[in-house]
Design an enzyme around this catalytic site. Structure first.
Site, PDB file in Angstrom:
ATOM      1  CB  THR A  87     -15.125 -43.670 -12.332  1.00  0.00           C
ATOM      2  OG1 THR A  87     -14.067 -43.675 -11.379  1.00  0.00           O
ATOM      3  CG2 THR A  87     -16.378 -44.248 -11.698  1.00  0.00           C
ATOM      4  CE  LYS A 162     -14.768 -44.582  -8.111  1.00  0.00           C
ATOM      5  NZ  LYS A 162     -13.687 -43.815  -7.610  1.00  0.00           N
ATOM      6  CE  LYS A 237     -17.585 -40.590 -14.222  1.00  0.00           C
ATOM      7  NZ  LYS A 237     -16.200 -40.560 -14.633  1.00  0.00           N
TER       8      LYS A 237
HETATM    9  P1  NAD Z   1      -9.818 -34.719 -15.750  1.00  0.00           P
HETATM   10  O1  NAD Z   1     -10.944 -34.062 -16.463  1.00  0.00           O
HETATM   11  O2  NAD Z   1      -8.876 -33.881 -14.941  1.00  0.00           O
HETATM   12  O3  NAD Z   1      -8.931 -35.569 -16.783  1.00  0.00           O
HETATM   13  C1  NAD Z   1      -9.428 -36.218 -17.922  1.00  0.00           C
HETATM   14  C2  NAD Z   1      -8.444 -35.984 -19.051  1.00  0.00           C
HETATM   15  O4  NAD Z   1      -8.858 -36.720 -20.202  1.00  0.00           O
HETATM   16  C3  NAD Z   1      -8.358 -34.512 -19.474  1.00  0.00           C
HETATM   17  O5  NAD Z   1      -7.016 -34.079 -19.403  1.00  0.00           O
HETATM   18  C4  NAD Z   1      -8.887 -34.518 -20.892  1.00  0.00           C
HETATM   19  O6  NAD Z   1      -8.269 -33.542 -21.743  1.00  0.00           O
HETATM   20  C5  NAD Z   1      -8.570 -35.922 -21.334  1.00  0.00           C
HETATM   21  N1  NAD Z   1      -9.371 -36.377 -22.470  1.00  0.00           N
HETATM   22  C6  NAD Z   1     -10.706 -36.251 -22.654  1.00  0.00           C
HETATM   23  N2  NAD Z   1     -11.059 -36.837 -23.826  1.00  0.00           N
HETATM   24  C7  NAD Z   1      -9.933 -37.334 -24.359  1.00  0.00           C
HETATM   25  C8  NAD Z   1      -9.645 -38.038 -25.569  1.00  0.00           C
HETATM   26  N3  NAD Z   1     -10.608 -38.344 -26.413  1.00  0.00           N
HETATM   27  N4  NAD Z   1      -8.373 -38.386 -25.801  1.00  0.00           N
HETATM   28  C9  NAD Z   1      -7.379 -38.072 -24.935  1.00  0.00           C
HETATM   29  N5  NAD Z   1      -7.586 -37.400 -23.786  1.00  0.00           N
HETATM   30  C10 NAD Z   1      -8.847 -37.050 -23.507  1.00  0.00           C
HETATM   31  O7  NAD Z   1     -10.484 -35.845 -14.825  1.00  0.00           O
HETATM   32  P2  NAD Z   1      -9.799 -36.624 -13.597  1.00  0.00           P
HETATM   33  O8  NAD Z   1     -10.161 -35.945 -12.333  1.00  0.00           O
HETATM   34  O9  NAD Z   1      -8.375 -36.904 -13.927  1.00  0.00           O
HETATM   35  O10 NAD Z   1     -10.650 -37.990 -13.632  1.00  0.00           O
HETATM   36  C11 NAD Z   1     -10.390 -39.016 -14.590  1.00  0.00           C
HETATM   37  C12 NAD Z   1     -11.220 -40.224 -14.221  1.00  0.00           C
HETATM   38  O11 NAD Z   1     -10.883 -40.630 -12.875  1.00  0.00           O
HETATM   39  C13 NAD Z   1     -12.728 -39.988 -14.220  1.00  0.00           C
HETATM   40  O12 NAD Z   1     -13.355 -41.114 -14.766  1.00  0.00           O
HETATM   41  C14 NAD Z   1     -13.063 -39.790 -12.757  1.00  0.00           C
HETATM   42  O13 NAD Z   1     -14.392 -40.153 -12.460  1.00  0.00           O
HETATM   43  C15 NAD Z   1     -12.078 -40.731 -12.111  1.00  0.00           C
HETATM   44  N6  NAD Z   1     -11.743 -40.410 -10.717  1.00  0.00           N
HETATM   45  C16 NAD Z   1     -11.448 -39.125 -10.363  1.00  0.00           C
HETATM   46  C17 NAD Z   1     -11.136 -38.852  -9.034  1.00  0.00           C
HETATM   47  C18 NAD Z   1     -10.794 -37.439  -8.599  1.00  0.00           C
HETATM   48  O14 NAD Z   1     -10.754 -37.194  -7.385  1.00  0.00           O
HETATM   49  N7  NAD Z   1     -10.518 -36.518  -9.521  1.00  0.00           N
HETATM   50  C19 NAD Z   1     -11.113 -39.869  -8.081  1.00  0.00           C
HETATM   51  C20 NAD Z   1     -11.373 -41.177  -8.486  1.00  0.00           C
HETATM   52  C21 NAD Z   1     -11.697 -41.426  -9.810  1.00  0.00           C
END
Ligand code: NAD
Length: 290
Positions: A87, A162, A237
């Site tokens: 997102t 979204k 966010k």
């Molecule tokens: P998270 O923090 O668990 O995962 C993000 C991952 O990206 C981490 O493992 C981190 O180490 C990795 N990362 C960061 N910078 C990086 C880079 N430069 N290179 C490689 N890896 C890198 O977050 P999440 O909960 O998995 O969410 C991910 C996305 O999904 C976000 O944009 C969030 O808004 C969206 N989202 C999350 C949810 C939820 O319920 N968690 C629901 C819908 C959407």
């Protein structure tokens, strides 16, 4: 298909595992040291992206997406697709789409709803933006990771859908919580309140499917001490992204703005951090008008 998957956190990890389980050849990369069943790990994003049919990203925000895209786009083959499921702000999605197009790489912005439970179960909903050709390339993977994919329009349209959806969600959650808190003070039983509203014109997803009152309605984070679910800081966010987009499109969104301010206060100055976004109800419960 040969798939690169960058960003294997709470969402990306189970999504990548589901693709591998379905028989795809998945190579992953994350800055953190993670292991995902069935996924072989690369030592850089570019390595994970090189020689793949589709590269998927699932990253925290637009700035990180832009920086990752700068590194990996040169490694992605012409005619292959970059599918960003994070997102992020609409402007970042469109900027990466332009860079991809300049390199002959197909791009889809495909944020999801459904949360970690949906990622694990393979029941996410994808909101996709991009050309017909790009969407067609990613669609078979959406079918594995999710139960529904809507092609919303050109690049950026997925992110637009979204944040509009989640702006409604934030506003209605606040409305549902403040109405419960008012009902409490008027001496109305919460179950009766639910019975009436869930079958009357005040019904909504936040009342009917995700009721913020413990013990009322179907099971929800309220029944589990407001453990997320969908964390208040993730709602913040998304509300911030909605207001950033509203500003850049000159759209008047007074309730979206108020919802953002309230979640900001809840997460940053009160006890909302780490709580589900429905924990607005105990917050209102404790307060008076002053
Ligand atoms: P998270 O923090 O668990 O995962 C993000 C991952 O990206 C981490 O493992 C981190 O180490 C990795 N990362 C960061 N910078 C990086 C880079 N430069 N290179 C490689 N890896 C890198 O977050 P999440 O909960 O998995 O969410 C991910 C996305 O999904 C976000 O944009 C969030 O808004 C969206 N989202 C999350 C949810 C939820 O319920 N968690 C629901 C819908 C959407």
């Amino acid at each position: 298909m040969k798939i690169g998957f960058i960003g294997l956190g709470n969402m990306g990890g189970p999504m990548a595992a589901n693709l591998a389980k379905a028989g795809h050849d998945v190579t992953g990369f994350d800055m953190a040291d993670v292991t995902i069943p069935g996924v072989s790990m690369a030592t850089s994003g570019a390595e994970a992206a090189s020689g793949q049919d589709v590269v998927i990203t699932m990253l925290p925000n637009g700035a990180i997406l832009r920086s990752v895209a700068t590194h990996v786009l040169p490694a992605i083959a012409k005619g292959a697709a970059l599918v960003d499921c994070s997102t992020v702000d609409v402007d970042s999605a469109r900027a990466v789409a332009e860079d991809a197009a300049a390199k002959g790489v197909l791009f889809v912005d495909a944020p999801v709803s459904g949360g970690v439970g949906g990622a694990e179960a393979g029941t996410l909903t994808f909101m996709a933006g991009g050309t017909d050709e790009s969407f067609a390339k990613a669609a078979p993977l959406f079918e594995i990771m999710g139960q529904k994919a809507v092609h919303c329009g050109d690049a950026g349209a997925g992110q637009a859908a979204k944040i509009c959806n989640n702006m409604i969600l934030g506003i209605t959650m606040i409305g549902t919580c403040e109405a419960f808190a008012l009902a409490d003070k008027l001496g109305l039983d919460r179950q009766k309140m639910f019975d009436v509203v869930s079958t009357s014109s005040g019904y909504s997803w936040t009342m009917n499917a995700y009721c913020p009152a413990p013990g009322v309605g179907p099971a929800s984070p309220a029944d589990n001490g407001y453990k997320p679910g969908f964390a208040a800081e993730l709602m913040l966010k998304d509300l911030r992204l909605s207001q950033q987009a509203a500003e850049s499109a000159d759209a008047d969104t007074p309730l979206g703005q108020a919802a953002m301010a309230l979640y900001e206060q809840f997460v940053e100055s009160e006890d909302g951090l780490g709580m589900d976004f429905s924990a607005m109800l105990p917050r209102f419960e404790k307060r008076g008008r002053g």
